[in-house]
Write a protein that holds these residues in place. Structure first.
Motif, short mmCIF file in Angstrom:
data_model
loop_
_atom_site.label_atom_id
_atom_site.label_comp_id
_atom_site.label_asym_id
_atom_site.label_seq_id
_atom_site.Cartn_x
_atom_site.Cartn_y
_atom_site.Cartn_z
N PHE B 292 -30.41 42.03 2.00
CA PHE B 292 -29.68 42.02 0.72
C PHE B 292 -29.93 43.28 -0.06
O PHE B 292 -29.29 44.11 0.04
CB PHE B 292 -29.88 40.61 0.06
CG PHE B 292 -28.97 39.55 0.67
CD1 PHE B 292 -27.68 39.83 0.21
CD2 PHE B 292 -29.06 38.79 1.52
CE1 PHE B 292 -26.77 38.99 0.36
CE2 PHE B 292 -28.42 37.86 2.10
CZ PHE B 292 -27.05 38.28 1.58
N PHE B 293 -31.03 43.00 -0.70
CA PHE B 293 -31.50 44.10 -1.50
C PHE B 293 -32.66 44.89 -1.10
O PHE B 293 -33.67 45.33 -1.62
CB PHE B 293 -31.66 43.63 -3.11
CG PHE B 293 -30.55 42.88 -3.27
CD1 PHE B 293 -29.32 43.34 -3.86
CD2 PHE B 293 -30.48 41.41 -3.09
CE1 PHE B 293 -28.40 42.57 -4.11
CE2 PHE B 293 -29.60 40.57 -3.17
CZ PHE B 293 -28.45 41.14 -3.95
N GLY B 294 -32.58 45.12 0.34
CA GLY B 294 -33.42 45.29 1.23
C GLY B 294 -34.48 46.24 0.82
O GLY B 294 -34.73 47.24 1.22
N ILE D 5 -23.61 45.99 -0.30
CA ILE D 5 -22.06 45.94 0.02
C ILE D 5 -21.74 47.05 0.81
O ILE D 5 -20.85 47.01 1.80
CB ILE D 5 -21.40 45.74 -1.21
CG1 ILE D 5 -21.71 44.50 -1.91
CG2 ILE D 5 -20.02 46.03 -1.16
CD1 ILE D 5 -21.11 44.30 -3.34
N LEU D 6 -21.99 48.48 0.52
CA LEU D 6 -21.64 49.55 1.55
C LEU D 6 -22.03 49.17 2.91
O LEU D 6 -21.43 49.44 3.77
CB LEU D 6 -22.47 50.66 0.92
CG LEU D 6 -21.65 51.33 -0.31
CD1 LEU D 6 -22.54 52.16 -0.91
CD2 LEU D 6 -20.24 51.57 -0.05
N ILE D 307 -17.62 38.05 0.27
CA ILE D 307 -17.66 37.11 -0.87
C ILE D 307 -18.56 35.99 -0.90
O ILE D 307 -19.30 36.19 -1.85
CB ILE D 307 -16.21 36.87 -1.07
CG1 ILE D 307 -15.27 38.13 -1.41
CG2 ILE D 307 -16.31 35.79 -2.46
CD1 ILE D 307 -13.88 37.92 -1.53
N THR D 308 -18.56 35.28 0.07
CA THR D 308 -19.49 33.99 0.30
C THR D 308 -20.80 34.58 0.18
O THR D 308 -21.69 33.99 -0.49
CB THR D 308 -19.25 33.35 1.64
OG1 THR D 308 -18.97 34.00 2.64
CG2 THR D 308 -18.32 32.31 1.18
N ASP D 309 -21.21 35.65 0.86
CA ASP D 309 -22.59 36.09 0.90
C ASP D 309 -23.12 36.59 -0.60
O ASP D 309 -24.15 36.44 -0.91
CB ASP D 309 -22.95 37.41 1.79
CG ASP D 309 -22.94 36.89 3.27
OD1 ASP D 309 -23.26 35.64 3.35
OD2 ASP D 309 -23.23 37.98 3.96
N VAL D 310 -22.11 37.37 -1.06
CA VAL D 310 -22.27 37.66 -2.78
C VAL D 310 -22.31 36.33 -3.54
O VAL D 310 -23.39 36.19 -4.42
CB VAL D 310 -21.32 38.56 -3.23
CG1 VAL D 310 -21.48 38.83 -4.69
CG2 VAL D 310 -21.28 39.82 -2.46
N ILE D 311 -21.46 35.51 -3.37
CA ILE D 311 -21.50 34.15 -4.18
C ILE D 311 -23.02 33.68 -3.84
O ILE D 311 -23.57 33.20 -4.72
CB ILE D 311 -20.46 33.15 -3.80
CG1 ILE D 311 -19.28 33.75 -4.20
CG2 ILE D 311 -20.69 31.86 -4.25
CD1 ILE D 311 -18.28 33.02 -3.95
N TYR D 312 -23.44 33.47 -2.49
CA TYR D 312 -24.65 33.00 -2.43
C TYR D 312 -25.83 33.56 -3.05
O TYR D 312 -26.66 32.79 -3.34
CB TYR D 312 -24.80 33.17 -0.78
CG TYR D 312 -25.73 32.11 -0.06
CD1 TYR D 312 -25.00 31.08 0.74
CD2 TYR D 312 -27.01 32.04 -0.14
CE1 TYR D 312 -26.01 30.15 1.38
CE2 TYR D 312 -27.87 30.99 0.37
CZ TYR D 312 -27.12 30.38 1.10
OH TYR D 312 -27.95 29.19 1.86
N VAL D 313 -25.81 34.78 -3.05
CA VAL D 313 -26.75 35.71 -3.56
C VAL D 313 -26.71 35.23 -5.16
O VAL D 313 -27.89 34.94 -5.82
CB VAL D 313 -26.38 36.97 -3.72
CG1 VAL D 313 -27.30 37.98 -4.82
CG2 VAL D 313 -26.42 37.47 -2.33
N PHE D 314 -25.63 34.77 -6.25
CA PHE D 314 -25.69 34.56 -7.39
C PHE D 314 -26.33 33.06 -7.22
O PHE D 314 -26.86 32.57 -8.29
CB PHE D 314 -24.46 34.72 -8.04
CG PHE D 314 -24.21 36.15 -8.48
CD1 PHE D 314 -25.07 36.52 -9.36
CD2 PHE D 314 -23.42 36.84 -7.45
CE1 PHE D 314 -24.86 38.07 -9.58
CE2 PHE D 314 -23.36 38.07 -7.68
CZ PHE D 314 -24.12 38.83 -8.76
#
Ligand SMILES: Nc1ncnc2c1ncn2[C@@H]1O[C@H](COP(=O)(O)OP(=O)(O)OP(=O)(O)O)[C@@H](O)[C@H]1O
Ligand SMILES: Nc1ncnc2c1ncn2[C@@H]1O[C@H](COP(=O)(O)OP(=O)(O)OP(=O)(O)O)[C@@H](O)[C@H]1O
Ligand SMILES: [Mg+2]
Ligand SMILES: [Mg+2]
Lengths: 496, 541, 279, 323
Positions: B292-294, D5-6, D307-314
């Protein structure tokens, strides 16, 4: 009853046409919609007699070599340009010769087209060609605006997306996947016509949904084949519902099974005859086709000109079939039966045939495929038995001969002599019959041809299909000519 | 006047449990400001008794008779609503596992404030104030930051402090602590114990403290209850029970406590060739896969470790949690690939040896694992566990079976054990099977990583005896990894002390334990609970 | 084993499921004996309603075939498709998942990308394309179903293996000199089995549904009487002869339901948490 | 975050290319080609006609050249031209995409929201008849063939009861605009979205229920109870939030399946979406359209996963704050 003007007609269309420019594309749905937009010189009644279309009168010379057409005056294309003999010449000689394979074959008999004045067209033939007067319906010889297409790349002309013809209805909008909308041509050359204000062609991919669409009042006309045959009896019983099987006379759709005459054991006529007698056509008609249509007796449909009913018997007789098979060279091989991928009825039919053949001791395996696969397999002659149905276009020279000519047996097309039937005698007879001037002579010649072909049994003829057109009874005259709904709805009106 | 009074409490277990009652006819009293310790082996019913007071028994476990009087009312007769009012405000509880006892998705502050909210105390801003104050009080460094942190960002000790802060939020009359320090290392444990002690003194709060560590009991208890299979077998003041136990079970438990002091066999002379030499061993982990924020995080788990192990010698490796003990051991057997350095096994460097060759050498060095539950394949019979190693090294199945039988006898198990599955054994028996497996390949060296930490004191003693015995009989060399200095004292010849991946002290066990060179070692020693008690025991004995 | 059985039986739904499935299996096995004639045989006039004639219990379909015979022979096909495609999917998914989980690192990365790739393609769409390409026949229907259903297996197995891999008994096995293959097959997979078995029972159910969906779209093997085929063929008459699609629909429903119930029962019976408690 | 994301986007491009290539070969390996299909429908053709068509479609070139041309276009987001419909594939898909998004989106939201609610309700009543009813219903929906439900739904709600339109996207020719049109589309949406959603709703119900029960057993729930929190608060604040994590993961994984289900639903309900477009395109061998739909749907699945991954992060701070 006096026709009433106004109203919207909702018609089912299936499948969604690939395009509406009928000069380029001639598949069923395109013909159905484009028939309202484009017109040809003649129209045909249900006995296949010609009537005025864009041509108000016509004459044929004694020797059968010169056809002269007088055109209606004041006919306008939808973009306002006038329709003249130049457009006729362009359409036939330039555009369709380039793009229309079926017409192209017939045009081999054409010597020249002359346009002495804007409202006269003269066709000169190289030799007499009996079926010539049968060519002028919109699916075969649509009139195309010269001013739009001349000198362009026909296939990629942007105007193809906004088709322009002379017909009673104009193209308005095509919401892909949903509907095609046509509106009344206010400048139509016949006073008072058309009666309808607009037509919606609804694209509904699922047959059951199409039935629901009619039942829930979403659509008012179900052209032949748009609902499964099993649904027809129920819908027929509905209030205010009329059904007709008229409107297919020109096409004379005849269903049969191709037989791969090359493949043993099918190269043995006895095997083919055994199959011929093994198939219960009446059951198929009654159980699968709602009793509509007729049992076929040979390669020519009874609605087609020069049909002969004196051919050898091919009717259902399992005992005889068993006996024939017994005598034949069949030795338990598995026969591949290629079904026609056009819906449930055809699938059921293949299953029934498989079962019919099983009863006389043949082992059959049904091969499934989609339309593309079917085309490929039939074109490559990669099959043993294959369902098909083809149009006859009212004349054996147009719609029958092509399937039995030896020359037409090369691979690559699913509509030529796919069975690879080779009979030089028949070739010669077909050639001669097409060039005869007198209908009586032709009738005799074709009777003989039919007799020989049936004896040879190159294919297994099944049914003359009856496609019912269903509509609400307050919609008058949805079908008036031999091409049915493929013609325009110019005479159709809705009773309020 | 007692604050809490339990009379004849019997708690039934659901059908299919290992016995009928979690607790039977329990009676005891708790006075304000008193620390009551409940001790006993695993499964003896300590937790269930405590949970009953909170009204938090698991489903299917129900009190069937007796009463629990608190504040003049029988708790067992209270409605759920009335219990809600008590929980967290009058009686609080903290649990053993600090990692899973906090909601991973909520900030620390919010979880503390929730206690006030649950009881409708204070306004929003005040709650925040109070949470901060509590965190400060339990000694969390940098409370302003921590209050906004998530549980996973805190260490085990910090999490346990947060739990305590939560339990103390509404100044309850009773704090129940169910093994609150078992998962922590000695230094942290000492701090937490001190914290509880202080709070008790300051607030005159009564504490029920559940543990199986007698050292801890000795340090904090006013009174002690000893439980065995659901029954109280002995109860009395701390001094009475610990120094003059009446019940044989209590006696046995106390007997089994390993002693820090006492006679060590003494360091063997550094004679002959070492069987194992570790030279400049380093192991670096990089974590944070970059998913993630590796941000990559680099941990130097072992840095520049060097030592020799001689034939027949046992070296203890000690140090606080995370100091790199296990990593060192696993690098030596090549379960981990060392980043740098050499591991000479009988003269040959196996640190970077490739597959097939390594396999051949490795049979000389075997391992005994910490967890007797997870170190045996639950789906393999003991026979297979003991024979597949030798078979893999070319023994015939027949020979391997014969040898397995001998090994079982050697570790004191019946030959009938061969056809049984691991779950049919007790923890101590399983650990014996693990030892037998390690010996099956005739190793020269055995590495035992926390081999006895998971066991009850009494069983721990048995296994330690067995190891000492085997070592002497087979002339094995052993690396004994542990965080329990008492255990190390009992079995080791020499001791290596690790801190943050480095070896900071090495020496004969006596020397290191009595007179360490480094402050770190000294602090480890000081943190061991129950030292006074041990001295008293020694004096008494 | 007896223990397992006892735990399984504690779940009433699971028992019912087992009962139904046994019945279906029996019917499938006995179909050739009960209905020796081909299910394609046209025995009576079409559209005979159920219970209207003694020997044709469930009536006849659009071309007069015995519905009961079709149902019995269809049971065989559905189960065959369900089982074989699940086995094939397991045969693909388990090795991939096990290798990914066991070897970790780059192997894991590569294999998981591969799995992800197959998960990104809408599975049903892929199945349709596969069948358009390879022509519908029983073999290809099974292959197509297997191809679209293995990724969850791989993911599950990988997860299990990842967590098992660090267990001490695996390390012990490594130290005992076992090779990777031996460790995976003898120590890891047997322990990963319970969740795989549960998943497999659900996959059989899913495969049966998928086969029926494909048949419904005309992408089944036309020589084989399956339940999906029966529904697809009967959908055109769903209005008058609704029972023709209802009956095979119920057959699918019941079978899939049974498999699900069994899956749940297995889940309970194999659940390590519950297992440990009753040690 | 942006880096993550990139990185994902770059990876997605490769996955998309791989999908395109695989499907390109698959679909070209299928018998027949678009020219033959079109000729087939016309009922007549000769060699010249077919050759003209093939030349016009570019099918006379070697396969690798066709692939190269296609991929070159695809990376510039040019999806080519539909042989059959004679319009750019991008336009075609663009026209159909909203319908599919509406359908799958509605089905997805419906299934997720109702599924979670039902799951929570069932878990709260564990062991009672309420739980049994919900669980049994969920199991039934889970075990019923989608297309069968669709057929039955049309018969019951459209034909027998006449409550809802049985097919189509909107009332054609009614000329509704603005809110009236939205309402009309909404009415058309109910049956297909429900049908498509039922199966997934069943999954989410079961998943939520199981997950709720699982989380309820965790230690921190015991902690919460020890605080004296009320049951409802515990369920909402502690249990539900944690229980939703696996549901979100599953929902992300299921994006592709929802789309697959749309093929069937769109066919039965005459919904003018890209699922049906693809099914028809396969039958017509309209290569570019097939590939285009695969491209777009795979891209959507990838986007959805992202999107789900990002949601997951939040939702899950452990991931957000690694380190
Ligand atoms: N949820 C439960 N359901 C059924 N039996 C249980 C449950 N929890 C515990 N038990 C049983 O109750 C008995 C007492 O357990 P308890 O947890 O009180 O032991 P303990 O003394 O706290 O042990 P430990 O030191 O291991 O924590 C044991 O036999 C245990 O197996
Ligand atoms: N696989 C791994 N990946 C990343 N870091 C690791 C890994 N294993 C251990 N570490 C880190 O290495 C350091 C040393 O860990 P190690 O397990 O060796 O400590 P230990 O002394 O055995 O502690 P304990 O007494 O808790 O077992 C710790 O900071 C740990 O977080
Ligand atoms: Mg306990
Ligand atoms: Mg360790």
């Amino acid at each position: 009853q006096e026709p009433q003007a106004g109203g919207t007609l909702n018609v089912v269309i299936q499948p969604e046409p690939p395009g509406l420019m009928i000069g380029l594309i001639q598949n069923g749905p395109t013909q159905m919609v484009a028939g309202d937009i484009y017109e040809s010189l003649l129209r045909y009644d249900t006995d296949l007699n010609p009537h005025p279309g864009l041509a108000k009168e016509w004459s044929v010379s004694e020797d059968g070599l010169t056809y002269t057409f007088k055109l209606h005056e004041g006919v306008k294309f939808h973009d306002g340009e006038e329709f003249t003999s130049e457009d006729v010449k362009f359409s036939i000689d330039v555009f369709l010769r380039e793009t229309h394979p079926r017409l192209r074959t017939s045009l081999e008999h054409l010597e020249s087209i002359e346009t002495p004045d804007p409202y006269t067209v003269v066709f000169k033939l190289k030799n007499p060609f009996g079926p010539f007067l049968g060519l002028f319906e919109p699916g075969t010889a649509p009139m195309i605006p010269k001013h739009v297409y001349e000198g362009t790349d026909f296939a990629n002309n942007p105007a193809n997306n906004t088709p322009i013809g002379t017909g009673p209805f104009k193209f308005d909008k095509w919401e892909k996947g949903s509907y095609i909308h046509l509106v009344k041509n206010e400048d139509y050359y016949l006073e008072g016509k058309p009666y309808l204000d607009e037509i919606y062609y609804h694209v509904i991919p699922d047959a059951a949904s199409r039935a629901v669409a009619y039942e829930t009042g979403k659509v008012d006309v179900l052209p032949g084949g748009s609902v499964e045959n099993f649904d027809v009896p129920r819908i027929k019983e509905m209030e205010n519902t009329c059904i007709t099987d008229k409107g297919w006379e020109l096409f004379g759709p005849l269903a049969w099974m191709w037989v791969n005459n090359d493949n043993p054991p099918l190269d043995d006529p006895k095997v083919r005859q055994a199959i011929m007698h093994a198939i219960d056509r009446e059951f198929a008609r009654d159980a699968l086709w709602n009793g509509l249509g007729k049992v076929a007796t040979g390669p020519v449909s009874s609605s087609t000109r020069f049909y002969s009913d004196a051919t050898p018997d091919i009717s259902y007789d399992p005992e005889k079939a068993k006996a024939l098979l017994e005598e034949s060279s069949y030795d338990g091989e598995t026969i591949r039966l290629l079904g026609l991928p056009y819906g449930e009825t055809w699938q059921r039919w293949a299953e029934a045939v498989k079962q019919n053949l099983a009863e006389i001791g043949m082992d059959v395996e049904i091969v499934a495929s989609d339309v593309a696969g079917w085309n490929q397999k039939v074109s490559d002659r990669d099959y043993d038995l294959a369902f098909t149905y083809l149009y006859q276009y009212g004349d054996p020279a147009l719609g029958v001969a092509r399937n039995y000519f030896s020359d037409n047996a090369e691979k690559g097309s699913p509509w030529n002599n796919v069975a690879n039937y080779q009979n030089p005698e028949i070739d010669k007879m077909f050639d001669e019959a097409a060039l005869m001037v007198s209908p009586e002579d032709r009738e005799k010649a074709y009777a003989e041809i039919q007799d020989i072909i049936v004896s040879d049994a190159p294919n297994i003829w099944l049914l003359e299909l009856g496609f019912p057109t269903i509509s609400r009874c307050n919609i008058h005259d949805p079908v008036t000519t031999a091409i049915g709904v493929n013609d325009s709805f110019r005479d159709t009106w809705i009773e309020k | 006047m007692s604050l809490l009074s339990i009379r004849d409490l019997t708690i039934a277990l659901p059908e299919g449990a290992d016995r009928d009652h979690a607790a039977r006819d329990i009676s005891f009293d708790l006075a304000p400001g008193e620390i009551l310790c409940i001790v006993g082996e695993s499964g003896s019913g300590k937790s269930m008794s405590a949970n009953a007071v909170m009204g938090l028994l698991p489903e299917g476990v129900t009190p069937v008779s007796g009463r629990i009087d608190f504040d003049g009312r029988d708790i067992l007769g209270l409605s759920e609503k009335e219990m809600l009012a008590l929980r967290g405000s009058r009686i609080s509880m903290i649990f053993q596992e600090p990692l899973s006892a906090l909601n991973p998705l909520m900030r620390i502050g919010a979880q503390i404030e929730e206690v006030f909210e649950a009881h409708g105390a204070l306004s929003g801003a005040e709650r925040h104030e109070q949470a901060l104050r509590l965190l400060t009080e339990v000694g969390i460094p940098d409370p302003q930051v921590t209050i906004r942190a998530y549980p996973f960002q805190l260490s085990g000790g910090q999490r346990q402090r947060v739990m305590i802060a939560m339990a103390l939020a509404l100044e309850p009359d009773i704090l129940i602590a169910d093994e609150p320090t078992t998962a922590l290392d000695v230094t942290t444990q000492a701090q937490i114990l001190e914290l509880i002690e202080n709070l008790r003194r300051k607030r005159n709060m009564a504490v029920i403290f559940i543990t199986h560590d007698f050292g801890v009991v000795a340090d904090i208890a006013d009174r002690v209850i000893v439980m065995q299979t659901g029954e109280i077998v002995e109860t009395g003041s701390a001094d009475e029970v610990l120094l003059h136990p009446q019940h044989p079970y209590t006696n046995a438990l106390i007997e089994a406590i390993p002693r820090l002091t006492g006679d060590h066999s003494g360091g063997r002379g550094d004679t002959g060739e070492p069987v194992l030499s570790v030279e400049g061993l380093c192991k670096t982990f990089s974590t944070g896969s970059g998913k993630f924020f590796g941000k990559r995080r680099v941990v130097d788990a072992v840095q520049d470790a060097s030592f020799h192990l001689y034939k027949g010698e046992t070296i203890g490796i000690v140090g606080e949690s995370g100091s790199g003990k296990s990593t060192l051991g696993r690098c030596i057997v090549r379960l981990l690939a060392p980043s740098k350095g050499r591991v000479l096994l009988e003269g040959e460097d196996i640190a970077h040896m490739p597959g097939a060759e390594l396999r051949e050498r490795r049979r000389r060095i075997q391992m005994i694992f910490q967890d007797p539950f997870s170190s045996l394949n639950p789906r393999s019979r003991v026979s297979r566990i003991l024979t597949e190693g030798p078979i893999a090294y070319g023994a015939t199945p027949g020979d391997a079976r014969k040898r397995a039988g001998e090994l079982l006898e050697l570790v004191g198990l019946d030959a009938s054990a061969m056809s049984r599955f691991p779950h049919e054994f007790s923890g101590g028996q399983r650990q014996r099977i693990g030892i037998a497996r390690a010996l099956a390949l005739d190793p020269a060296i055995v590495i035992a990583d926390e081999a006895v930490s998971a066991l009850d004191v009494s069983i721990q003693a048995q296994v330690l005896d067995l190891l000492a015995d085997l070592k002497a009989r087979l002339n094995l060399s052993m690396l004994f990894i542990t965080h329990d200095l008492r255990v190390a004292a009992r079995i080791c010849d020499r001791i290596i002390v690790m801190q943050k991946g480095r070896i900071i002290e090495t020496g004969p066990a006596d020397k290191v334990l009595r007179d360490p060179d480094t402050d770190y070692t000294r602090s480890l020693l000081d943190a061991i609970p129950g030292q006074d008690y041990e001295r008293a025991l020694a004096g008494a004995g | 084993m007896r223990d397992f059985w006892k735990r399984y039986c504690r779940n009433r739904g699971a028992l019912i499921g087992l009962l139904i499935l046994t019945l279906v299996i029996l019917i499938a096995i006995l179909a050739p004996l009960l209905f020796p004639q081909s299910p394609w045989k046209m025995v009576q006039r079409p559209f005979l309603p159920p219970f209207s004639q003694g020997d044709l219990l469930l009536g006849t379909d659009a071309v007069g075939r015995d519905v009961m015979a079709g149902l019995a022979h269809g049971a065989y096909v559905s189960l065959l498709v369900g089982l074989v495609s699940t086995i094939v999917a397991l045969a693909i998914g388990v090795p991939i998942g096990a290798s990914a989980g066991y070897f970790a690192g780059r192997v894991d990365d590569a294999l998981m990308r591969f799995t992800e790739f197959f998960q990104t393609i809408p599975s049903f769409a892929l199945a349709i394309v596969l069948l358009a390409t390879f022509q519908p026949s029983l073999t290809f229907v099974i292959i197509a179903i297997a191809i679209v259903s293995w990724p969850p297996v791989a993911r599950l197995v990988r997860g299990e293996v990842l967590s098992l891999r660090t267990r001490e008994f695996i390390e012990a096995a490594t130290l005992s000199g076992l090779g990777n293959l031996q460790i995976i097959t003898r120590h890891i997979l047997p322990n990963a089995l319970p969740p795989i078995i549960v998943l497999a029972s659900l996959m059989v159910a899913q495969a049966i549904l998928l086969e029926s969906s494909l048949s419904f779209l005309g992408l089944g093997d036309p020589n084989i009487m399956s339940w999906g085929y029966m529904i697809g063929a009967a959908r055109t008459v769903i209005r008058e002869q609704w029972w023709l699609s209802f009956i095979p629909g119920m057959a699918i429903l019941l079978t899939v339901l049974a498999l699900n119930l069994i899956g749940e029962g297995l889940n309970d019976a194999l659940n390590p948490r519950l297992t440990r408690k009753s040690k | 975050m942006t880096r993550f994301i990139l990185g994902r986007l770059v990876k997605s491009v490769f996955i998309l290319l791989a999908i395109l290539i695989l499907n390109f070969f698959l679909i070209h390996a299928a018998p027949g080609d678009p020219a033959a299909v079109m000729a087939g429908e016309a009922g007549a053709a000769d060699e010249k006609f077919l050759a003209d068509l093939r030349a016009q479609f570019g099918l006379d070139q070697p396969l690798y050249v066709q692939l190269w041309i296609y991929l070159k276009g695809a990376v510039q987001l040019d999806l080519g031209f539909s042989f059959r419909q004679q319009m750019p594939v991008a336009d075609l898909i663009w026209n159909r995409l909203p319908a599919t998004l509406l359908l799958t989106g509605a089905a997805f939201v419906l299934s997720l929201v109702l599924g979670v609610i039902a799951g929570v309700a069932a878990s709260a009543r564990q062991g009672t008849w309420g739980d049994t009813v919900i669980s049994t219903l969920a199991l039934l929906f889970y075990a019923t063939p989608l297309f069968w439900v669709a057929l039955m739904a049309v018969v019951v709600f459209s034909v027998w009861l006449g409550w809802l339109p049985g097919f189509g996207f909107e009332t054609i020719g009614a000329g509704y605009t603005g809110f009236a049109r939205a309402l009309d589309i909404g009415r058309h949406l109910i049956l297909p979205a429900t049908t498509l959603g039922l199966f997934f709703m069943a999954i989410y119900t079961r998943m939520t229920r199981a997950s709720m029960l699982e989380v309820s057993r965790l230690d921190f729930v015991k902690t919460a109870r020890a605080k004296g929190l009320r049951h409802g608060v515990i369920q909402r604040r502690h249990v539900l939030r944690n229980a939703l994590l696996p549901v979100i993961t599953l929902a992300g994984l299921q994006a592709g399946q929802v789309f697959g289900g749309a093929v069937l639903t769109e066919t039965v309900f005459a919904w003018p979406g890209i699922g049906r477009l693809m099914f028809e395109a396969i039958n017509q061998r309209d290569y570019n359209v097939i590939l285009g739909v695969f491209f777009v749907s795979a891209a959507m699945v990838l986007l959805f996963n992202l999107i789900t991954d990002v949601i997951y992060v939040f939702v899950d701070p452990r991931i957000r704050l690694t380190e």
